[in-house]
Scaffold this motif. Sequence first.
Motif, mmCIF file in Angstrom:
data_model
loop_
_atom_site.group_PDB
_atom_site.id
_atom_site.type_symbol
_atom_site.label_atom_id
_atom_site.label_comp_id
_atom_site.label_asym_id
_atom_site.label_seq_id
_atom_site.Cartn_x
_atom_site.Cartn_y
_atom_site.Cartn_z
ATOM 1 N N ALA A 156 0.854 -1.191 0.000
ATOM 2 C CA ALA A 156 0.000 0.000 0.000
ATOM 3 C C ALA A 156 0.886 1.236 0.000
ATOM 4 N N ALA A 157 0.604 2.150 -0.916
ATOM 5 C CA ALA A 157 1.376 3.389 -1.026
ATOM 6 C C ALA A 157 0.416 4.566 -0.966
ATOM 7 N N PHE A 158 0.595 5.414 0.034
ATOM 8 C CA PHE A 158 -0.287 6.551 0.261
ATOM 9 C C PHE A 158 0.427 7.834 -0.161
ATOM 10 N N SER A 159 -0.179 8.584 -1.080
ATOM 11 C CA SER A 159 0.390 9.881 -1.488
ATOM 12 C C SER A 159 1.877 9.740 -1.807
ATOM 13 N N SER A 160 2.205 8.733 -2.597
ATOM 14 C CA SER A 160 3.602 8.368 -2.818
ATOM 15 C C SER A 160 4.394 9.425 -3.585
ATOM 16 N N ALA A 161 5.621 9.611 -3.173
ATOM 17 C CA ALA A 161 6.582 10.430 -3.922
ATOM 18 C C ALA A 161 7.193 9.601 -5.048
ATOM 19 N N CYS A 162 7.817 10.288 -5.993
ATOM 20 C CA CYS A 162 8.682 9.680 -7.018
ATOM 21 C C CYS A 162 7.971 8.664 -7.907
ATOM 22 N N LEU A 163 6.689 8.850 -8.160
ATOM 23 C CA LEU A 163 5.986 7.927 -9.054
ATOM 24 C C LEU A 163 6.400 8.139 -10.509
ATOM 25 N N GLN A 164 6.882 9.333 -10.827
ATOM 26 C CA GLN A 164 7.389 9.625 -12.173
ATOM 27 C C GLN A 164 8.865 10.022 -12.039
ATOM 28 N N LEU A 165 9.682 9.060 -11.661
ATOM 29 C CA LEU A 165 11.058 9.344 -11.272
ATOM 30 C C LEU A 165 11.901 9.862 -12.427
ATOM 31 N N ARG A 166 11.770 9.275 -13.604
ATOM 32 C CA ARG A 166 12.622 9.685 -14.733
ATOM 33 C C ARG A 166 12.431 11.162 -15.058
#
Length: 257
Positions: A134-144
């Motif tokens: 489970a990932a809540f309000s995750s950072a770095c989802l579009q890392l590139r």
Amino acid sequence: MRLHGSVYSQTLQMDTGLTVVTPNQLCETYNVVYLLHGLCGNHQSWLDYSMLASYAAFGDSVYIMPEVGRSFYCDMAYGSAYFTYVTEELPEICESLFRISAERENTAVMGASMGGYGALRCALTKPERYGKCAAFSSACLQLRSGLEALRQNGLTPEQIEAFGIQLLQDFRAIFGDDYTWSPELDVLELAKQVPKGLFPELYLSCGTMDAFYPEFKQFCAQLQELGLPFRAEEWLAQHDFPCFDRALRSAIERFGL
């Protein structure tokens, strides 16, 4: 039961903070949830700012909360090997101390913000260990694209206001002087490589007023395009613990923990 303390890590070569929360009832073997803190937090943050103790009290899961500083749960270019610690050494330590299951179907990893990215990296890199994520309000989802923007423009004023100028040094320590992208650090690329039949049960959430909301929507669309299974929720909320707490409760209920 709530335990606060430190454990010596051979990987990190130092004592590091650890909080453990257990149910009130006794079980022969417990499910285990590795619950990861955010950028400005520590191993006690979930206990301090959420209703975790209440959720855990009547369940059948032990919650393990490590401390990783501002490492984004990575083996850093200039720093410590926190990913190795969390995914390899920490489970060995905890399985030797507590009656927790080592089976993937009984093992979850969760986190918010920086911890959301960490949870996704753990589960998608080692799907044989984590059956639920489970990932809540995750950072770095579009890392590139994020690292490319950082190379070209540095931090935006909005990012500095939200996370502080220290974030620039954090990313240099993690990714190197050139903010180098690599597929083993990119959660979308990792998702593409998970063997058939091992993709974890995945829950994603984000507030619609969160700065990460556009990346969240894009990531959900990318997973859907790949035909990968996941459940996602969104509601009117910002990037804060009231939002994370609601997501934590939802994930616990969905995963039957």
